[in-house]
Design a protein around this motif. Structure first.
Motif, PDB file in Angstrom:
ATOM      1  N   HIS A   1      69.731 -21.075  23.863  1.00 34.03           N
ATOM      2  CA  HIS A   1      69.700 -20.468  25.021  1.00 34.03           C
ATOM      3  C   HIS A   1      69.409 -21.250  26.570  1.00 34.03           C
ATOM      4  O   HIS A   1      68.115 -20.949  26.645  1.00 34.03           O
ATOM      5  N   LYS A   2      70.276 -21.877  26.578  1.00 34.20           N
ATOM      6  CA  LYS A   2      69.738 -22.800  27.888  1.00 34.20           C
ATOM      7  C   LYS A   2      70.116 -22.239  29.269  1.00 34.20           C
ATOM      8  O   LYS A   2      72.068 -21.818  28.823  1.00 34.20           O
ATOM      9  N   GLN A   3      69.917 -22.450  30.289  1.00 36.78           N
ATOM     10  CA  GLN A   3      70.540 -22.064  31.263  1.00 36.78           C
ATOM     11  C   GLN A   3      71.363 -22.798  31.386  1.00 36.78           C
ATOM     12  O   GLN A   3      71.700 -24.276  31.787  1.00 36.78           O
ATOM     13  N   PRO A   4      72.900 -22.334  31.878  1.00 31.77           N
ATOM     14  CA  PRO A   4      74.057 -23.318  32.424  1.00 31.77           C
ATOM     15  C   PRO A   4      74.252 -24.421  33.065  1.00 31.77           C
ATOM     16  O   PRO A   4      72.901 -23.997  34.035  1.00 31.77           O
ATOM     17  N   ARG A   5      74.677 -25.485  33.190  1.00 37.41           N
ATOM     18  CA  ARG A   5      74.226 -26.673  34.161  1.00 37.41           C
ATOM     19  C   ARG A   5      75.311 -27.775  33.599  1.00 37.41           C
ATOM     20  O   ARG A   5      75.682 -27.827  31.989  1.00 37.41           O
ATOM     21  N   PRO A   6      76.727 -28.181  34.264  1.00 33.98           N
ATOM     22  CA  PRO A   6      77.527 -29.261  34.527  1.00 33.98           C
ATOM     23  C   PRO A   6      76.891 -30.111  33.856  1.00 33.98           C
ATOM     24  O   PRO A   6      75.996 -30.523  33.774  1.00 33.98           O
ATOM     25  N   GLY A   7      77.959 -30.416  31.932  1.00 33.40           N
ATOM     26  CA  GLY A   7      78.024 -31.720  30.992  1.00 33.40           C
ATOM     27  C   GLY A   7      76.421 -31.587  30.328  1.00 33.40           C
ATOM     28  O   GLY A   7      76.168 -32.071  29.367  1.00 33.40           O
ATOM     29  N   ARG A   8      75.730 -30.054  30.442  1.00 30.88           N
ATOM     30  CA  ARG A   8      74.396 -29.957  29.695  1.00 30.88           C
ATOM     31  C   ARG A   8      74.653 -29.416  28.052  1.00 30.88           C
ATOM     32  O   ARG A   8      76.002 -28.564  27.696  1.00 30.88           O
ATOM     33  N   LYS A   9      74.396 -29.816  26.987  1.00 32.84           N
ATOM     34  CA  LYS A   9      74.295 -28.999  26.133  1.00 32.84           C
ATOM     35  C   LYS A   9      73.795 -27.759  25.417  1.00 32.84           C
ATOM     36  O   LYS A   9      72.462 -27.367  25.766  1.00 32.84           O
ATOM     37  N   VAL A  10      74.585 -26.681  26.119  1.00 40.47           N
ATOM     38  CA  VAL A  10      73.638 -25.352  26.057  1.00 40.47           C
ATOM     39  C   VAL A  10      74.437 -24.384  24.013  1.00 40.47           C
ATOM     40  O   VAL A  10      73.689 -23.820  24.358  1.00 40.47           O
ATOM     41  N   GLY A  11      74.987 -25.088  23.259  1.00 42.51           N
ATOM     42  CA  GLY A  11      75.231 -25.283  22.256  1.00 42.51           C
ATOM     43  C   GLY A  11      76.624 -25.372  21.358  1.00 42.51           C
ATOM     44  O   GLY A  11      76.266 -26.441  21.826  1.00 42.51           O
ATOM     45  N   HIS A  12      76.179 -25.044  20.529  1.00 44.82           N
ATOM     46  CA  HIS A  12      77.239 -25.938  18.944  1.00 44.82           C
ATOM     47  C   HIS A  12      78.144 -24.292  18.405  1.00 44.82           C
ATOM     48  O   HIS A  12      76.765 -23.361  18.254  1.00 44.82           O
ATOM     49  N   ALA A  13      79.221 -24.987  17.892  1.00 48.20           N
ATOM     50  CA  ALA A  13      80.206 -24.368  16.780  1.00 48.20           C
ATOM     51  C   ALA A  13      80.503 -24.921  15.216  1.00 48.20           C
ATOM     52  O   ALA A  13      80.587 -26.457  15.893  1.00 48.20           O
ATOM     53  N   THR A  14      79.654 -24.896  14.521  1.00 49.35           N
ATOM     54  CA  THR A  14      80.162 -25.268  13.039  1.00 49.35           C
ATOM     55  C   THR A  14      81.636 -24.729  12.507  1.00 49.35           C
ATOM     56  O   THR A  14      80.832 -22.971  11.887  1.00 49.35           O
ATOM     57  N   LEU A  15      82.517 -25.421  12.121  1.00 51.14           N
ATOM     58  CA  LEU A  15      83.550 -24.328  11.158  1.00 51.14           C
ATOM     59  C   LEU A  15      83.841 -25.412   9.197  1.00 51.14           C
ATOM     60  O   LEU A  15      83.159 -25.974   9.525  1.00 51.14           O
ATOM     61  N   VAL A  16      83.035 -24.158   8.708  1.00 53.23           N
ATOM     62  CA  VAL A  16      82.480 -24.802   7.366  1.00 53.23           C
ATOM     63  C   VAL A  16      83.579 -24.413   6.770  1.00 53.23           C
ATOM     64  O   VAL A  16      84.048 -23.360   6.902  1.00 53.23           O
ATOM     65  N   ALA A  17      84.137 -25.126   5.711  1.00 54.82           N
ATOM     66  CA  ALA A  17      84.937 -24.206   4.575  1.00 54.82           C
ATOM     67  C   ALA A  17      85.591 -25.146   3.234  1.00 54.82           C
ATOM     68  O   ALA A  17      84.522 -26.103   3.182  1.00 54.82           O
ATOM     69  N   ALA A  18      85.837 -24.085   2.017  1.00 52.60           N
ATOM     70  CA  ALA A  18      85.675 -24.897   0.696  1.00 52.60           C
ATOM     71  C   ALA A  18      86.569 -27.186   0.875  1.00 52.60           C
ATOM     72  O   ALA A  18      85.952 -27.185   0.238  1.00 52.60           O
ATOM     73  N   ASP A  19      87.546 -26.726   1.392  1.00 48.55           N
ATOM     74  CA  ASP A  19      88.081 -27.910   1.205  1.00 48.55           C
ATOM     75  C   ASP A  19      88.764 -28.070   2.620  1.00 48.55           C
ATOM     76  O   ASP A  19      89.195 -27.087   3.359  1.00 48.55           O
ATOM     77  N   GLN A  20      89.910 -29.327   2.329  1.00 52.59           N
ATOM     78  CA  GLN A  20      90.401 -29.554   4.183  1.00 52.59           C
ATOM     79  C   GLN A  20      91.088 -28.559   4.057  1.00 52.59           C
ATOM     80  O   GLN A  20      91.916 -28.350   5.265  1.00 52.59           O
ATOM     81  N   ALA A  21      92.422 -28.132   2.982  1.00 56.11           N
ATOM     82  CA  ALA A  21      93.480 -27.519   3.472  1.00 56.11           C
ATOM     83  C   ALA A  21      92.852 -25.921   3.894  1.00 56.11           C
ATOM     84  O   ALA A  21      93.222 -25.448   5.017  1.00 56.11           O
ATOM     85  N   SER A  22      91.438 -25.274   3.551  1.00 54.90           N
ATOM     86  CA  SER A  22      91.167 -24.482   4.304  1.00 54.90           C
ATOM     87  C   SER A  22      91.303 -24.314   5.486  1.00 54.90           C
ATOM     88  O   SER A  22      90.873 -24.114   6.967  1.00 54.90           O
ATOM     89  N   LEU A  23      89.928 -25.347   5.834  1.00 53.05           N
ATOM     90  CA  LEU A  23      89.560 -26.428   6.913  1.00 53.05           C
ATOM     91  C   LEU A  23      90.882 -25.958   8.184  1.00 53.05           C
ATOM     92  O   LEU A  23      90.887 -25.702   9.271  1.00 53.05           O
TER      93      LEU A  23
END
Ligand code: ATP
Ligand code: MG
Ligand code: MG
Length: 371
Positions: free
Chosen positions: A326-348
């Motif tokens: 919930h941050k205002q956009p600005r070049p280079g600013r960290k505004v969010g992230h996403a995480t991919l989680v899986a049971a093992d490397q193959a599913s990732l």
């Protein structure tokens, strides 16, 4: 229990998100009126030494911080009235890169060769001693690679001096690392330490872009990282989460810097570990039993810089968790992230195949650096 947090950025926001279910509530002090944690508690807007805001924080049950450059003197003063965790001296030593490197080296944790630079002749002498390539850094207040200049040849010296000279600086030898990693750990007031699995990190232009856990390193290297962070936590009589940033070069780990707070490289722990770094930080700060730092599977985190990407297609990827700060956009600013989680490397890897075509070219290109 009511926790006061100096700083109300995304780290404070994620602390508040983790603390709600524990029954904790929050007050924040931040210089910015639209600081993104503000909507999750009571926000006092003011400078770090704002006396009425500090009085309100002193009335909290505990005080912590989401920003490593809160003046250590402010924390020390608050500590006379309320339990401040991590301790002020963990901030003080980390706020000056020269002191930080001396502390680490004194504990037997390898660091890059370093020299203090205050004048042009100092810079020449430091380059003579350390050699090139090297990196000139401000001693204080740098973050996301700001306040740094990489020196490849003697021609780079004068422009770097023009840009950074006049402040206290260090020259640091360039480490030709194989990869970067980060070791996060939490320590309780009674001295119990729990280490998260080592995280592999990818930076671009000094900014963290990707974090993958496990790091895929030998047990020996992982053991070096957890031993180093444990030594540091004990030396600082630390309470809370801390991350030690490391360069892996051959069979050696060389420490870069530490952050006395939850850290971007461990955001994957929200979905990817039994207890997130934010929850464990608060558990330590509030004298609650620490939670397990074990992983729930394998995880890969992407930072979103500048503006949040279009989420509809990305959310269709199985195992993807979304965090909009919930941050205002600005070049280079960290505004969010996403995480991919899986049971093992193959599913990732399978989920990653679905995700790759949806990523911007810049981010997709960095995946190759995960090895
Ligand atoms: P942060 O946002 O992590 O606090 P910062 O501004 O304090 O960043 P550093 O961590 O010192 O900056 O450097 C940022 C990145 O620049 C490092 O993660 C690394 O990729 C690169 N870097 C810095 N110092 C060196 C070095 N001595 N050798 C090689 N690479 C380096
Ligand atoms: Mg830093
Ligand atoms: Mg860093």
């Amino acid at each position: 229990m009511h926790v006061g947090i100096l700083g109300a950025g995304q780290l404070a926001r994620m602390m508040a998100e983790a603390g709600g279910p524990l029954g904790l509530s929050f007050s924040f002090l931040d210089p910015s009126a639209d600081a993104c944690a503000g909507e999750l508690g009571r926000l006092y807007v003011g400078q770090w030494d704002d006396s009425s805001a500090l009085q309100a924080l002193a009335e909290c049950d505990r005080v912590t911080a989401d920003f490593e450059n809160v003046p250590a003197a402010v924390l020390a003063r608050l500590a006379e009235q309320v339990a401040v965790r991590p301790p002020a001296r963990a901030f003080a030593a980390g706020q000056d890169r020269l002191e930080e490197k001396a502390l680490l080296e004194g504990l037997g944790i390898p660091v890059a060769p370093v020299a203090a630079v205050n004048t042009r002749p100092d810079l020449l002498a430091a380059v003579e001693r350390i050699g090139l390539p090297a990196v000139l850094k401000t001693r204080r207040l740098g973050y996301d690679g700001k306040g740094q200049a990489v020196l490849e040849s003697h021609e780079d010296l004068e422009p770097a001096w023009q840009r950074l000279g006049g402040q206290a600086l260090i020259l640091e030898g360039w480490i030709d690392f194989d990869f970067e990693c980060a070791q996060t750990a939490v320590r309780s007031a009674s001295g119990e330490v729990r280490c998260y699995p080592l995280t592999r990190t990818v930076h671009s232009d000094g900014i963290l872009r990707l974090a993958a856990s496990p790091a895929g390193v030998s047990a020996e290297l992982a053991g070096q990282a957890s031993a180093a962070v444990t030594t540091l936590l004990e030396a600082l009589d630390y309470v809370g989460c801390l991350t030690l940033e490391l360069f892996a070069a051959g069979s050696e780990l060389i420490a870069n810097e530490y952050a006395p707070r939850p850290h971007n490289s461990a955001h994957w722990t929200i979905e990817g570990a039994v207890t997130s770094q934010f929850e464990n930080h608060l558990r330590a700060v509030c004298d609650l039993p620490l939670g397990s730092a074990a992983a729930r599977g394998v995880a890969l985190m992407f930072n979103w810089l500048g503006a949040m990407p279009e989420r509809a297609k990305l959310l269709a990827v199985p195992g993807l968790a979304w965090h909009d700060y919930h941050k205002q956009p600005r070049p280079g600013r960290k505004v969010g992230h996403a995480t991919l989680v899986a049971a093992d490397q193959a599913s990732l890897s399978e989920a990653l195949e679905a995700l790759k075509p949806l990523l911007d070219r810049d981010t997709a290109g960095l995946l190759g650096r995960l090895g």
